[in-house]
Design an enzyme around this catalytic site. Structure first.
Site, short mmCIF file in Angstrom:
data_model
loop_
_atom_site.label_atom_id
_atom_site.label_comp_id
_atom_site.label_asym_id
_atom_site.label_seq_id
_atom_site.Cartn_x
_atom_site.Cartn_y
_atom_site.Cartn_z
N LYS A 112 0.82 -1.92 -0.28
CA LYS A 112 -0.02 0.05 0.06
C LYS A 112 0.63 1.34 0.05
O LYS A 112 0.33 2.25 0.10
CB LYS A 112 -1.15 0.09 0.83
N LYS A 194 -4.95 -9.16 -6.05
CA LYS A 194 -6.19 -9.38 -5.66
C LYS A 194 -7.26 -8.55 -5.84
O LYS A 194 -6.80 -7.37 -5.83
CB LYS A 194 -6.32 -9.41 -4.34
N LYS A 197 -11.00 -3.05 -3.41
CA LYS A 197 -12.50 -2.08 -3.56
C LYS A 197 -11.99 -0.70 -3.58
O LYS A 197 -12.88 0.72 -3.97
CB LYS A 197 -13.57 -1.94 -2.61
P1 ATP Z 1 -8.85 -2.80 -0.19
O1 ATP Z 1 -9.59 -2.29 -1.18
O2 ATP Z 1 -9.15 -1.20 1.00
O3 ATP Z 1 -7.63 -3.14 0.99
P2 ATP Z 1 -10.42 -4.89 0.29
O4 ATP Z 1 -11.45 -5.22 -0.75
O5 ATP Z 1 -8.64 -5.66 0.25
O6 ATP Z 1 -10.37 -3.08 0.59
P3 ATP Z 1 -11.29 -5.19 3.29
O7 ATP Z 1 -11.69 -3.92 3.66
O8 ATP Z 1 -9.14 -4.87 3.43
O9 ATP Z 1 -11.23 -5.01 1.76
O10 ATP Z 1 -11.47 -7.12 3.43
C1 ATP Z 1 -12.52 -7.09 3.88
C2 ATP Z 1 -12.62 -8.59 4.08
O11 ATP Z 1 -12.62 -9.47 2.84
C3 ATP Z 1 -10.92 -9.40 4.56
O12 ATP Z 1 -11.36 -10.71 5.78
C4 ATP Z 1 -10.17 -9.12 3.33
O13 ATP Z 1 -9.75 -10.77 3.85
C5 ATP Z 1 -11.33 -10.09 2.19
N1 ATP Z 1 -10.58 -10.03 1.33
C6 ATP Z 1 -10.89 -9.05 0.27
N2 ATP Z 1 -10.14 -8.43 -0.39
C7 ATP Z 1 -10.43 -9.82 -0.97
C8 ATP Z 1 -9.90 -10.79 -1.90
N3 ATP Z 1 -9.81 -10.25 -3.05
N4 ATP Z 1 -10.91 -12.13 -2.02
C9 ATP Z 1 -10.83 -12.44 -0.82
N5 ATP Z 1 -11.06 -11.55 0.44
C10 ATP Z 1 -10.94 -10.59 0.36
#
Ligand code: ATP
Ligand code: LTN
Length: 335
Positions: A112, A194, A197
């Protein structure tokens, strides 16, 4: 007593299919087996720049989406992190016993921060300690997360063990709970990254309409081999087939047989339909919450009160153990 589960999601954008398949869906399914606590972690979202108005909106939307996805306030505690001050209080205390070297190893910070290491806020570096505080404040036993959060849960364990060694048994050492499939859904525009969002280009949002889902899946990056195999080396296709597998319940062999001799178009069409079918009930329930937003607000207000009642005694014990307050209990150890 049922094992206690704690997990969180950042209101850093619109929740994605990755969040749903890797985390939210499993939270909803586990509700009868566990004592559940789920949190919209707005303080974590602040570790990268946010527009205040959008953050407020995303926090509400994320909470409403969790409820729409089946998180049931009768069986689960749902609240917003910043409404419960124990999270930040405990973070400071844990910061004082967390070695810098442990935080230096965190890969999420490296990803990040990228080349901006010197200019990102210190909160991004401390992010994992706030996450440890979230989990440890409630004495959670299990932390259901996607694969990307495993390292942070391991760090939480290390912090809890270190605290207990330094100050006597105080904190519960939690375990990660990572799903066998769906733990890592990849970005549609780049299957080496990955789905996330905060990078909506490669993501399916849980509020995407069927035509949007179809367009995004049709454009998903695959390869030029033209053979449908469930093989990680065909990363883009593998990602689509993994989504298919979770939503259809078919095994890899069944999927390979089903698509034998077919092109990727057929796979993509089916995956898009499966996704839209899975999202439809969720979107309907979400629309109902939008019509009556005060229902969500009330659930969050009650959740924050109950969360405070659960977290406050732990923080009090931590403060006592560290010498900040007189001990209340006469059974206190000699420390
Ligand atoms: P950001 O983009 O702001 O980092 P994010 O989409 O990665 O956000 P988080 O809010 O950090 O999501 O994560 C919420 C949950 O979703 C966590 O348990 C994380 O491990 C899971 N998660 C996030 N992205 C994925 C993905 N691509 N596949 C499976 N699990 C995910
Ligand atoms: N860092 C997590 C979100 C999060 C979390 C938590 C997950 C914050 N606190 C406590 C589990 C338990 C992420 O998903 N990026």
């Amino acid at each position: 007593m049922q094992p206690r589960v704690f997990s969180g999601i950042q209101p850093s954008g619109s929740p994605t299919l990755g969040n749903y398949l890797g985390a939210i869906r499993n939270w909803a399914e586990g509700q009868d087996k566990f004592d559940n606590i789920f949190c919209v972690v707005d303080l974590h979202a602040l570790t990268l720049p946010q527009n205040p108005r959008e953050l407020r909106q995303n926090t509400w939307e994320t909470a409403a989406m969790l409820l729409a996805a089946g998180i049931d306030p009768d069986r689960s505690l749902l609240f917003v992190q910043s409404h419960v001050p124990e999270h930040t209080a405990l973070t400071w205390l844990l910061n004082t016993i967390t070695p810098m070297g442990w935080l230096n190893r965190m890969t999420q910070f490296k990803t990040k921060a990228g080349s901006e290491r010197d200019s990102v806020g210190a909160g991004l570096y401390n992010y994992p300690v706030l996450m440890a505080a979230d989990i440890l404040a409630y004495g959670a036993n299990l932390v259901p997360v996607g694969d990307d959060q495993k390292q942070h849960v391991e760090l939480t364990r290390d912090i809890a063990e270190r605290f207990n060694t330094l100050f006597g048994e105080t904190l519960t050492v939690p375990q990660p709970l990572i799903p066998e499939v769906g733990a890592r859904i990849m970005a549609l525009d780049d299957p080496s990254r990955k789905m996330s969002k905060s990078e909506p280009a490669g993501a399916i949002s849980l509020s995407d309409a069927p035509d949007v889902v179809r367009k995004k899946i049709a454009r998903a990056v695959t390869d030029s081999l033209g053979i449908v195999r469930f093989d990680p080396s065909q990363a883009g296709l593998y990602n689509l087939l993994s989504i298919h597998r979770i939503l259809s319940g078919l095994s890899p062999q069944e999927m390979e047989a089903r698509f034998e001799g077919q092109g990727y178009r057929v796979v993509k069409d089916e995956v898009a339909s499966l996704i839209s079918d899975a999202l439809k009930p969720l979107q309907d329930r979400y629309a109902a919450f939008q019509r009556e937003p005060e229902i969500v607000d009330r659930i969050l207000a009650e959740g924050a009160d109950r969360a405070h009642d659960l977290a406050a005694p732990t923080v009090r014990r931590v403060e006592e153990s560290m010498g900040l307050r007189a001990r209340i209990q006469s059974t206190a150890s000699a420390l």
